[in-house]
Write a protein that holds these residues in place. Sequence first.
Motif, PDB file in Angstrom:
ATOM      1  N   HIS A  86      -7.625 -29.793  14.960  1.00 59.70           N
ATOM      2  CA  HIS A  86      -7.990 -29.549  15.807  1.00 59.70           C
ATOM      3  C   HIS A  86      -8.996 -28.752  16.508  1.00 59.70           C
ATOM      4  CE1 HIS A  86      -3.540 -31.236  16.972  1.00 59.70           C
ATOM      5  NE2 HIS A  86      -3.769 -30.338  16.497  1.00 59.70           N
ATOM      6  N   PHE A  87     -10.391 -28.745  15.400  1.00 61.19           N
ATOM      7  CA  PHE A  87     -10.784 -27.631  15.915  1.00 61.19           C
ATOM      8  C   PHE A  87     -12.353 -28.019  14.841  1.00 61.19           C
ATOM      9  CE2 PHE A  87      -7.655 -24.773  17.142  1.00 61.19           C
ATOM     10  CZ  PHE A  87      -8.213 -23.711  18.279  1.00 61.19           C
ATOM     11  N   MET A  88     -12.295 -28.702  13.703  1.00 63.67           N
ATOM     12  CA  MET A  88     -12.937 -29.271  12.811  1.00 63.67           C
ATOM     13  C   MET A  88     -13.509 -30.638  13.241  1.00 63.67           C
ATOM     14  SD  MET A  88     -14.505 -31.445  10.550  1.00 63.67           S
ATOM     15  CE  MET A  88     -13.147 -31.340   8.956  1.00 63.67           C
ATOM     16  N   LEU A  89     -12.796 -31.080  13.570  1.00 64.76           N
ATOM     17  CA  LEU A  89     -13.023 -32.574  14.210  1.00 64.76           C
ATOM     18  C   LEU A  89     -13.772 -32.598  14.989  1.00 64.76           C
ATOM     19  CD1 LEU A  89      -9.952 -34.762  12.480  1.00 64.76           C
ATOM     20  CD2 LEU A  89     -12.318 -34.720  11.723  1.00 64.76           C
ATOM     21  N   PRO A  90     -13.156 -31.534  16.068  1.00 63.97           N
ATOM     22  CA  PRO A  90     -13.833 -31.513  17.391  1.00 63.97           C
ATOM     23  C   PRO A  90     -15.532 -31.412  17.444  1.00 63.97           C
ATOM     24  CG  PRO A  90     -11.952 -31.360  17.919  1.00 63.97           C
ATOM     25  CD  PRO A  90     -12.019 -30.739  16.669  1.00 63.97           C
ATOM     26  N   SER A  91     -15.340 -30.276  16.228  1.00 61.93           N
ATOM     27  CA  SER A  91     -17.541 -29.250  16.132  1.00 61.93           C
ATOM     28  C   SER A  91     -17.882 -30.897  15.306  1.00 61.93           C
ATOM     29  CB  SER A  91     -16.408 -28.449  14.888  1.00 61.93           C
ATOM     30  OG  SER A  91     -15.650 -27.152  16.119  1.00 61.93           O
ATOM     31  N   ALA A  92     -17.675 -31.307  14.155  1.00 60.80           N
ATOM     32  CA  ALA A  92     -18.409 -32.205  14.042  1.00 60.80           C
ATOM     33  C   ALA A  92     -18.609 -33.334  15.109  1.00 60.80           C
ATOM     34  CB  ALA A  92     -17.341 -32.705  12.906  1.00 60.80           C
ATOM     35  N   GLU A  93     -17.993 -33.588  15.876  1.00 62.59           N
ATOM     36  CA  GLU A  93     -17.850 -34.311  17.139  1.00 62.59           C
ATOM     37  C   GLU A  93     -19.398 -34.310  17.349  1.00 62.59           C
ATOM     38  OE1 GLU A  93     -18.817 -38.011  19.076  1.00 62.59           O
ATOM     39  OE2 GLU A  93     -17.465 -38.029  16.787  1.00 62.59           O
ATOM     40  N   LYS A  94     -19.440 -32.834  18.165  1.00 62.00           N
ATOM     41  CA  LYS A  94     -20.200 -32.121  18.333  1.00 62.00           C
ATOM     42  C   LYS A  94     -21.353 -32.312  18.292  1.00 62.00           C
ATOM     43  CE  LYS A  94     -21.515 -28.026  20.703  1.00 62.00           C
ATOM     44  NZ  LYS A  94     -20.965 -26.002  20.258  1.00 62.00           N
ATOM     45  N   LEU A  95     -21.249 -31.556  16.708  1.00 61.37           N
ATOM     46  CA  LEU A  95     -22.744 -31.632  15.970  1.00 61.37           C
ATOM     47  C   LEU A  95     -23.393 -32.310  15.717  1.00 61.37           C
ATOM     48  CD1 LEU A  95     -20.688 -27.904  14.491  1.00 61.37           C
ATOM     49  CD2 LEU A  95     -22.947 -27.819  16.184  1.00 61.37           C
ATOM     50  N   TYR A  96     -22.319 -33.600  15.531  1.00 53.13           N
ATOM     51  CA  TYR A  96     -22.553 -34.576  14.210  1.00 53.13           C
ATOM     52  C   TYR A  96     -23.081 -35.859  15.515  1.00 53.13           C
ATOM     53  CZ  TYR A  96     -22.866 -31.775  10.613  1.00 53.13           C
ATOM     54  OH  TYR A  96     -23.200 -30.271   9.498  1.00 53.13           O
ATOM     55  N   GLY A  97     -21.762 -35.703  15.923  1.00 52.95           N
ATOM     56  CA  GLY A  97     -22.366 -37.488  16.761  1.00 52.95           C
ATOM     57  C   GLY A  97     -21.214 -38.364  15.282  1.00 52.95           C
ATOM     58  N   ASP A  98     -22.007 -39.145  15.314  1.00 53.63           N
ATOM     59  CA  ASP A  98     -21.828 -40.812  14.321  1.00 53.63           C
ATOM     60  C   ASP A  98     -22.232 -40.055  13.116  1.00 53.63           C
ATOM     61  OD1 ASP A  98     -19.730 -41.790  15.895  1.00 53.63           O
ATOM     62  OD2 ASP A  98     -21.711 -43.176  17.131  1.00 53.63           O
ATOM     63  N   GLU A  99     -23.010 -39.531  12.752  1.00 57.28           N
ATOM     64  CA  GLU A  99     -23.779 -38.658  11.667  1.00 57.28           C
ATOM     65  C   GLU A  99     -22.681 -39.079  10.534  1.00 57.28           C
ATOM     66  OE1 GLU A  99     -27.161 -36.980  11.590  1.00 57.28           O
ATOM     67  OE2 GLU A  99     -27.557 -37.460  13.906  1.00 57.28           O
ATOM     68  N   ASP A 100     -22.508 -39.006   8.833  1.00 56.87           N
ATOM     69  CA  ASP A 100     -21.715 -38.352   8.082  1.00 56.87           C
ATOM     70  C   ASP A 100     -22.297 -36.981   7.985  1.00 56.87           C
ATOM     71  OD1 ASP A 100     -20.806 -40.838   8.188  1.00 56.87           O
ATOM     72  OD2 ASP A 100     -21.868 -41.673   6.382  1.00 56.87           O
TER      73      ASP A 100
END
Length: 143
Positions: A32-46
Amino acid sequence: MVWGAMSAAGVGPLCFIKGRVNAASYQEILEHFMLPSAEKLYGDEDFIFQHDLAPAHSAKTTGKWFTDHGITVLYWPANSPDLNPIENLWDIGKRKSRDTRPNTLDVEASWASITPQQCHRLIASMPRRIEAVISAKGFPTKY
């Protein structure tokens, strides 16, 4: 207790935690927090995820969660806060509210005021951090 995420691109939202964290509750935080943060900060990047060796982090079920989500986790040496740049961000936040009894809104505002430039500088310091830990033979460094 507070959970937060950062990258060279900035910070994600905070998660305020009541009570103890076990593997199941940690995986909920990740969901609920890391996955949305990763989406915001990285988009589709690994990206490579970094956390320490707390029991909830190193649990087999947590490892499976990362595998199931296709997320690479950085191997982490024991007792290595010198290599964790988010520790510096927590310190920045603490210094901003040094003379007050911060509430949740104060902590969130302090965290939100951290700039992407501050985060980028901390991530860029990783090679120096690694060299310092190696030179100190694993003993504490200035970081």
